[in-house]
Design an enzyme around this catalytic site. Structure first.
Site, short mmCIF file in Angstrom:
data_model
loop_
_atom_site.label_atom_id
_atom_site.label_comp_id
_atom_site.label_asym_id
_atom_site.label_seq_id
_atom_site.Cartn_x
_atom_site.Cartn_y
_atom_site.Cartn_z
N GLU A 97 -2.41 6.57 -5.11
CA GLU A 97 -2.52 5.30 -4.40
C GLU A 97 -2.64 4.21 -5.73
O GLU A 97 -3.04 3.62 -6.04
CB GLU A 97 -4.33 5.32 -3.67
CG GLU A 97 -4.10 4.23 -2.16
CD GLU A 97 -4.97 4.48 -0.89
OE1 GLU A 97 -5.53 3.43 -0.10
OE2 GLU A 97 -5.63 5.45 -1.21
N ASN A 152 0.58 -1.65 0.08
CA ASN A 152 -0.17 0.07 -0.11
C ASN A 152 0.87 1.04 0.20
O ASN A 152 1.78 1.58 0.83
CB ASN A 152 -1.02 0.38 1.13
CG ASN A 152 -1.91 0.80 0.92
OD1 ASN A 152 -2.74 1.29 1.88
ND2 ASN A 152 -2.46 1.50 0.02
N TYR A 172 -13.19 10.93 -0.92
CA TYR A 172 -12.81 10.63 -1.95
C TYR A 172 -13.38 11.29 -3.42
O TYR A 172 -15.12 11.02 -2.99
CB TYR A 172 -12.51 8.99 -2.23
CG TYR A 172 -11.20 8.63 -1.24
CD1 TYR A 172 -10.24 8.58 -1.98
CD2 TYR A 172 -11.49 8.05 -0.32
CE1 TYR A 172 -9.02 7.69 -1.76
CE2 TYR A 172 -10.58 7.27 0.26
CZ TYR A 172 -9.59 7.08 -0.22
OH TYR A 172 -8.66 6.66 0.75
N TYR A 190 -9.03 14.01 -2.78
CA TYR A 190 -8.30 12.96 -1.14
C TYR A 190 -8.48 14.02 0.09
O TYR A 190 -7.70 15.05 -0.41
CB TYR A 190 -7.94 12.14 -1.41
CG TYR A 190 -7.68 11.03 -0.25
CD1 TYR A 190 -8.25 10.30 0.41
CD2 TYR A 190 -6.42 11.67 0.80
CE1 TYR A 190 -8.11 9.80 1.68
CE2 TYR A 190 -6.10 11.13 2.46
CZ TYR A 190 -7.47 10.35 2.55
OH TYR A 190 -6.88 9.33 3.77
N GLU A 233 -13.35 10.62 5.91
CA GLU A 233 -12.36 10.73 5.20
C GLU A 233 -13.03 10.46 4.00
O GLU A 233 -14.43 10.05 3.85
CB GLU A 233 -11.09 9.14 4.84
CG GLU A 233 -10.45 9.07 3.88
CD GLU A 233 -9.96 7.27 4.21
OE1 GLU A 233 -8.43 7.34 4.01
OE2 GLU A 233 -10.52 6.57 4.53
#
Length: 295
Positions: A280, A147, A191, A180, A189
């Site tokens: 990401e 990640n 997006y 983001y 959070e």
């Protein structure tokens, strides 16, 4: 990591596995809402970031008022210039500098900092990858990563930011290209996803409606993460999503249009921590070269 699931309403994603910072944990599903249409204004300049932690740099956001039909007015301020031994950066008001002569800055281990008037953050757990901050944006390369997140934007940023970007985006596996960020009180959070790799987030789960902005239609989702990493350590929090129905790798994102549409569906944001553009990668390889500005 959690597996994506197919929603009963809206655009159906394919099943995949998300990263620690993106995949939904549990889900909170609302009934499908109506379609919200807003018009985005194109403004020169403007660009915008996930990950846990990172330092906070206080930045005053511009004073623009957005509604469901958004018109953006840019407030000018005096031009300031900051000179260091190695570089000179000129900025006008809040956002991306009008001119930057800072040298490229390569970061290959976890780090948060400033470059050309914007805050960057790089994070990975394991694998190979680097973020290179450039005068007009950033580059990210990753190989056999578990990640990784590379992002650049404004902290705290706010509702009135407009992100303009152009990306040579080449994911090989699971990845996101999106605006983001996070808010606090409540901890959210969020997006605004313009493109992705093998898997379309968040897998169709938690669909609540749509919003049309900047020449495209986005599906809106609400998902939940339970005891997962956040800017405040491990916590349980909601994720708000706008996911474009048709991929693109360049354009303008009027973030206030999405925030207004989320609010109409009962998805309430808190105090802004950041507005960034993020690349990401999760259990994948790839590269991205992003030109970025934020108003």
């Amino acid at each position: 990591m959690t597996a994506g699931s197919t929603g009963t309403t809206g655009t159906t994603g394919t099943t995949g596995t998300t990263g620690t910072t993106t995949g939904p944990g549990g889900s909170t599903t609302s009934g499908a809402g109506g379609s919200t249409t807003t018009s985005g204004s194109t403004t020169s300049g403007a660009g915008g970031f996930d990950g846990s932690g990172g330092g906070s740099t206080t930045t005053t956001s511009s004073s623009t008022t957005s509604s469901s039909t958004t018109s953006s007015s840019t407030t000018s301020s005096s031009t300031t210039s900051t000179t260091t031994a190695s570089s000179t950066t000129s900025t006008t008001g809040t956002g991306t500098p009008t001119r930057c002569t800072e040298a490229d800055l390569e970061v290959c281990s976890d780090r948060t900092g400033m470059h050309c008037g914007l805050t960057f953050e790089y994070w990975k757990d394991r694998g190979n990858g680097c973020l290179v901050n450039t005068a007009d944006g950033f580059r990210v390369d990753w190989n056999n990563i578990n990640n990784l997140l590379g992002r650049k934007g404004l902290r705290p940023g706010g509702k009135n930011n407009i992100v303009t970007y152009e990306a040579d985006y080449r994911p090989n596996g699971n990845s996101y290209l999106s605006v983001y960020g996070w808010t606090r009180n409540p901890l959210i959070e969020y997006y605004i996803v313009d493109s992705w790799g093998n898997w379309r987030p968040p897998g169709g789960e938690g669909f609540v409606g749509t919003v049309t902005s900047d020449g495209g239609t986005y599906d809106i989702y609400k998902t939940q993460r339970v005891n997962q990493p956040s800017i405040d350590g491990n916590a349980t929090f909601y994720q708000f999503w706008s996911v474009r129905q048709q991929k693109r790798t360049s354009g303008t994102i009027t973030v206030g249009n999405h925030f207004d549409a989320w609010g109409k569906q009962g998805l309430t944001l808190g105090t802004f921590y950041e507005v960034s553009l993020v690349v990401e990668g999760y259990q994948s390889s790839g590269s991205a070269d992003v030109k970025l500005s934020i108003e």
